[in-house]
Structure formats: C-alpha cells, structure tokens
Design a protein around this motif. Sequence first.
Motif, PDB file in Angstrom:
ATOM      1  N   TYR A 104       0.746  -1.353   0.057  1.00  0.00           N
ATOM      2  CA  TYR A 104       0.023  -0.121   0.081  1.00  0.00           C
ATOM      3  C   TYR A 104       0.888   1.155   0.185  1.00  0.00           C
ATOM      4  O   TYR A 104       0.660   2.346  -0.517  1.00  0.00           O
ATOM      5  N   LEU A 107       2.216   1.622  -3.528  1.00  0.00           N
ATOM      6  CA  LEU A 107       0.996   1.991  -4.383  1.00  0.00           C
ATOM      7  C   LEU A 107       0.914   3.663  -4.023  1.00  0.00           C
ATOM      8  O   LEU A 107       0.510   4.238  -5.198  1.00  0.00           O
ATOM      9  N   ALA A 108       0.678   4.000  -2.871  1.00  0.00           N
ATOM     10  CA  ALA A 108       0.380   5.430  -2.587  1.00  0.00           C
ATOM     11  C   ALA A 108       1.552   6.064  -3.230  1.00  0.00           C
ATOM     12  O   ALA A 108       1.280   7.253  -3.885  1.00  0.00           O
ATOM     13  N   SER A 111       1.021   6.497  -6.910  1.00  0.00           N
ATOM     14  CA  SER A 111       0.235   7.086  -7.304  1.00  0.00           C
ATOM     15  C   SER A 111       0.152   8.690  -7.267  1.00  0.00           C
ATOM     16  O   SER A 111      -0.026   9.439  -8.294  1.00  0.00           O
ATOM     17  N   SER A 115       0.685  10.837 -10.885  1.00  0.00           N
ATOM     18  CA  SER A 115      -0.478  11.776 -10.989  1.00  0.00           C
ATOM     19  C   SER A 115       0.333  13.088 -11.454  1.00  0.00           C
ATOM     20  O   SER A 115      -0.085  13.857 -12.313  1.00  0.00           O
TER      21      SER A 115
END
Length: 255
Positions: A104, A107-108, A111, A115
């Motif tokens: 996690y 992934l954070a 992201s 982005s």
Amino acid sequence: MAEPSAATQSPSISSSSSGAELSAPGGGGSPGACPALGTKSCSSSCADSFVSSSSSQPVSLFSTSQVHDLIFWRDVKKTGFVFGTTLIMLLSLAAFSVISVVSYLILALLSVTISFRIYKSVIQAVQKSEEGHPFKAYLDVDITLSSEAFHNYMNAAMVHINRALKLIIRLFLVEDLVDSLKLAVFMWLMTYVGAVFNGITLLILAELLVFSVPIVYEKYKTQIDHYVGIARDQTKSIVEKIQAKLPGIAKKKAE
C-alpha cells in the motif's frame, strides 16, 4: 631630477608588490596553500582538490545534531511529520501484514508521482513550454555508494557487532555473576511483558517514549534528577547487600 622620479616610482613598486602578496591565497606558507598560479587556475585547482578530498568521505544521512533537534521538537513541522509517518506505519503493521503495508505504501507513492508526472505533461502541452521532466533534478542526483564508503560503514558496524558478541559471551559464560543474574532477571521480566505486548506494540510504545520523554525531561530536569538520584542510591544499596551475601563476589573483592 633623477631622485624625485625614483621616489615617485617607489610607492607604486611597493604597492604592486604588496598587492601581489595579498592576491596569493594561503600566503606565508600556510597549510593547504595553492601554488603561485593565476587567479582562475588557482581557484579551479583548489576546488578540484577539495572535491576530490571530500568525495572520498562517506556522507551520513542524519547527524547527531539533527537527531537531537528532531527528538526535542526544535522544528515542530519536521518532527511532527516524522513522528506521524512512523506512528501510522507502526499502527498499520499492528493491524495488517508487512506485505500489505509495504504494498500500500508503494502504491500510494506511485499514485502521487504518476499523477504529478501526468499533470505536468498536460500543463506543458497546453502552455507549449519546454520545462522537461518534473523530477529531473532528483533523477540527476548521484546516489551510488562507493566501495570506500561501503567499507567505512561496514568497519563501523563491525566494531559494534564485535562489542555485542563479546558482551554476549561474557554474560552467558558467567564471567561476572552479578551481570549474568541481572540478565536473567531482565529476561524473566520480559516473559511477562511478552505475554501482554507483542513486538509492534513495544515499538509503538518506544516511539511514543522517544518523542515525549526527552522534551518532558528538558522541562522538568531538576525534579527528575532529584528522584532519579534517590532511586539510584536505593538500588546501589540493595545491590551491595546482595553482593555481600554472595560468597563468590565476597571472595573476589577480598582478593
């Protein structure tokens, strides 16, 4: 007529000679002085020698002063960020598995970076600018670890490892009976602690103590030192009574 002209020329000669002395960096035989080169060549040679000498030394990520300032909340924003991030990570590890928490977190992070990369690409396409990659400054940073720096870190770690191995052998082979008994009592108490808390809970409690006890001690140093001194005297007297009743210790002191 020749004497006045010589007199008028002598100040210019002395001033030029003094200017030459001042312009030579590190004059007077000082250590690390540059050779008598031009100004540009001297400065470049000094810079090259400084870079070559400093690049061989390993650079530590955190110095002692930075850790001290972090623990004592000198910069509230920086300490709050570190404390909050590590506490959330430990709480996540207490609730989920290590694999899930690491996945996690990655992934954070991905992201956020993906982005931001897409956002900057769209802005550049709309504004028709040529700013380039938004993370170019970080991509150009040299993070390679040289063999010399690696060996320096390993040598520093080996000192602590050898010291720990010597302490373990001394305690388990009962070189000093009192120290071995202290370890036995401590391990016996840790069995009760382990029955109540797990490793992650102990790490959470340790972090809370690290970020709270130093700042509290700094504010109430006089009162805490007074009570700690009383407790130390009581403990010392109890240890002396126990040592006096042990025949091996008494014989060792007599010798």
